[in-house]
Design a protein around this motif. Structure first.
Motif, PDB file in Angstrom:
ATOM      1  N   ASP A  22      19.118  19.612  37.377  1.00  0.00           N
ATOM      2  CA  ASP A  22      19.006  21.058  37.563  1.00  0.00           C
ATOM      3  C   ASP A  22      17.877  21.305  38.555  1.00  0.00           C
ATOM      4  OD1 ASP A  22      18.529  23.751  37.509  1.00  0.00           O
ATOM      5  OD2 ASP A  22      18.424  23.924  35.327  1.00  0.00           O
ATOM      6  N   PRO A  23      18.202  21.703  39.798  1.00  0.00           N
ATOM      7  CA  PRO A  23      17.163  21.863  40.814  1.00  0.00           C
ATOM      8  C   PRO A  23      16.237  23.045  40.534  1.00  0.00           C
ATOM      9  CG  PRO A  23      19.283  22.587  41.668  1.00  0.00           C
ATOM     10  CD  PRO A  23      19.553  21.957  40.335  1.00  0.00           C
ATOM     11  N   VAL A  24      16.699  24.022  39.770  1.00  0.00           N
ATOM     12  CA  VAL A  24      15.859  25.188  39.449  1.00  0.00           C
ATOM     13  C   VAL A  24      14.765  24.792  38.468  1.00  0.00           C
ATOM     14  CG1 VAL A  24      15.817  27.510  38.479  1.00  0.00           C
ATOM     15  CG2 VAL A  24      17.745  26.790  39.916  1.00  0.00           C
ATOM     16  N   HIS A 105      21.099  25.470  31.456  1.00  0.00           N
ATOM     17  CA  HIS A 105      22.487  25.055  31.260  1.00  0.00           C
ATOM     18  C   HIS A 105      22.661  24.454  29.868  1.00  0.00           C
ATOM     19  CE1 HIS A 105      23.325  25.434  35.649  1.00  0.00           C
ATOM     20  NE2 HIS A 105      22.042  25.157  35.722  1.00  0.00           N
ATOM     21  N   VAL A 106      23.665  24.935  29.144  1.00  0.00           N
ATOM     22  CA  VAL A 106      23.885  24.528  27.756  1.00  0.00           C
ATOM     23  C   VAL A 106      25.144  23.671  27.658  1.00  0.00           C
ATOM     24  CG1 VAL A 106      24.289  25.311  25.400  1.00  0.00           C
ATOM     25  CG2 VAL A 106      22.779  26.618  26.914  1.00  0.00           C
ATOM     26  N   ALA A 107      25.006  22.533  26.982  1.00  0.00           N
ATOM     27  CA  ALA A 107      26.158  21.666  26.704  1.00  0.00           C
ATOM     28  C   ALA A 107      26.465  21.726  25.215  1.00  0.00           C
ATOM     29  CB  ALA A 107      25.851  20.231  27.118  1.00  0.00           C
ATOM     30  N   HIS A 119      32.328   9.265  18.173  1.00  0.00           N
ATOM     31  CA  HIS A 119      32.265   9.637  19.595  1.00  0.00           C
ATOM     32  C   HIS A 119      32.108  11.155  19.746  1.00  0.00           C
ATOM     33  CE1 HIS A 119      33.194   9.827  23.853  1.00  0.00           C
ATOM     34  NE2 HIS A 119      33.463   8.527  23.918  1.00  0.00           N
ATOM     35  N   ILE A 120      31.241  11.560  20.662  1.00  0.00           N
ATOM     36  CA  ILE A 120      31.081  12.975  20.986  1.00  0.00           C
ATOM     37  C   ILE A 120      31.246  13.189  22.489  1.00  0.00           C
ATOM     38  CG2 ILE A 120      29.616  13.515  18.996  1.00  0.00           C
ATOM     39  CD1 ILE A 120      27.175  13.427  20.919  1.00  0.00           C
ATOM     40  N   LEU A 121      31.534  14.439  22.855  1.00  0.00           N
ATOM     41  CA  LEU A 121      31.625  14.863  24.239  1.00  0.00           C
ATOM     42  C   LEU A 121      30.600  15.960  24.472  1.00  0.00           C
ATOM     43  CD1 LEU A 121      35.520  15.340  24.407  1.00  0.00           C
ATOM     44  CD2 LEU A 121      34.228  13.216  24.641  1.00  0.00           C
ATOM     45  N   PHE A 122      30.208  16.144  25.720  1.00  0.00           N
ATOM     46  CA  PHE A 122      29.293  17.209  26.106  1.00  0.00           C
ATOM     47  C   PHE A 122      30.025  18.156  27.051  1.00  0.00           C
ATOM     48  CE2 PHE A 122      26.672  13.522  25.093  1.00  0.00           C
ATOM     49  CZ  PHE A 122      25.687  14.066  24.264  1.00  0.00           C
ATOM     50  N   HIS A 123      30.164  19.413  26.631  1.00  0.00           N
ATOM     51  CA  HIS A 123      30.917  20.395  27.413  1.00  0.00           C
ATOM     52  C   HIS A 123      29.983  21.506  27.882  1.00  0.00           C
ATOM     53  CE1 HIS A 123      34.132  23.768  27.592  1.00  0.00           C
ATOM     54  NE2 HIS A 123      34.043  23.162  28.746  1.00  0.00           N
ATOM     55  N   LEU A 124      29.729  21.530  29.175  1.00  0.00           N
ATOM     56  CA  LEU A 124      28.957  22.605  29.784  1.00  0.00           C
ATOM     57  C   LEU A 124      29.952  23.648  30.277  1.00  0.00           C
ATOM     58  CD1 LEU A 124      27.338  19.685  30.755  1.00  0.00           C
ATOM     59  CD2 LEU A 124      25.652  21.455  31.236  1.00  0.00           C
TER      60      LEU A 124
END
Length: 244
Positions: A22-24, A105-107, A119-124
């Motif tokens: 995240d550049p910010v 940013h939230v995942a 197993h888990i996934l990360f959804h943004l």
């Protein structure tokens, strides 16, 4: 359109580690570091400091670099609570409905048992980004080492509902072999034929074939397209022994 920078880092034999920046906020996450050296080197080259590790599951080709990344950066390591006993480096234990952040940013964490039990996934969702680990591949899905066809079918049904533009960042370069099976599973699917022309050209040039998108997978992935559990189970068993 996301302002996140997502960089693919090749590792081991055919793994991809993902660096998210995240550049910010000037924050960086490394996803599934099967080995530390290439991830640390790429972050250093870009002037990024890794502050977090996100693990999708316990397999060593996804967690093998955790300890070294933590030693080098003091990063906080987050991963599946259900597999905490198999990931001794874990700091934060995650389950369905939990979330992690990089800057603003939230995942959201999606439980996706099947390849492994936890197993888990990360959804943004706000960035149209899915970090899929070994659950969803380009034209494929993960082997059922610890789970069931019913679980994987449920995963595929859920992921098929995500927006078309969702970019899928999976953890292996399996597209060409998956596509060869997809041509057998759905020989009349012209979308698969067209996609494989592109995939073969990319691989011949030494290029990567991922990330992919949900729209592309909905058109060409025989596991995401399976009509029912029985068809997914049949296709998974066929793919496990496929040598095409």
């Amino acid at each position: 359109m996301t302002d996140l920078e997502i960089v693919r880092v090749a590792a081991l034999t055919d793994n991809y580690i993902w660096l998210i920046h995240d550049p910010v906020a000037d924050e960086t996450v490394v996803v599934d570091p099967g080995e530390a050296t290439p991830a640390l080197a790429e972050a250093t080259r870009r002037g990024w400091t890794i502050g977090q590790v996100w693990n999708t599951h316990w397999h060593d080709d996804h967690t093998g670099g955790n300890a070294e990344v933590k030693a080098a950066t003091d990063a906080i390591i987050s991963g599946p609570a259900a597999e905490a006993a198999k990931i001794p480096t874990l700091d934060v234990k995650l389950a369905e409905g939990d979330s992690v952040r990089i800057g603003s940013h939230v995942a959201q964490v999606i439980a996706a048992p099947g390849h492994t039990a936890g197993h888990i996934l990360f959804h943004l969702a706000g960035d149209a980004v899915l970090l899929a680990g070994d659950t969803l591949f380009a034209m494929g899905c993960g082997r059922l080492f610890e789970g069931t066809p019913e679980q994987m079918f449920a995963n595929m049904q859920h992921l098929a509902t995500l927006p078309d533009e969702t970019q899928v960042f999976c953890a292996h370069e399996y597209t060409q072999s998956n596509g060869r099976y997809a041509l057998v599973a759905e020989p009349d699917n012209s979308d698969i034929v067209a996609r494989m022309r592109d995939v073969d050209a990319l691989r011949a040039a030494g290029e990567a074939t991922v990330p992919t998108t949900i729209a592309l997978e909905r058109a060409t992935n025989p596991f995401l397209r399976a009509a029912d559990v029985q068809q997914l189970a049949k296709r998974r068993a066929e793919k496990d022994s496929f040598r095409g």
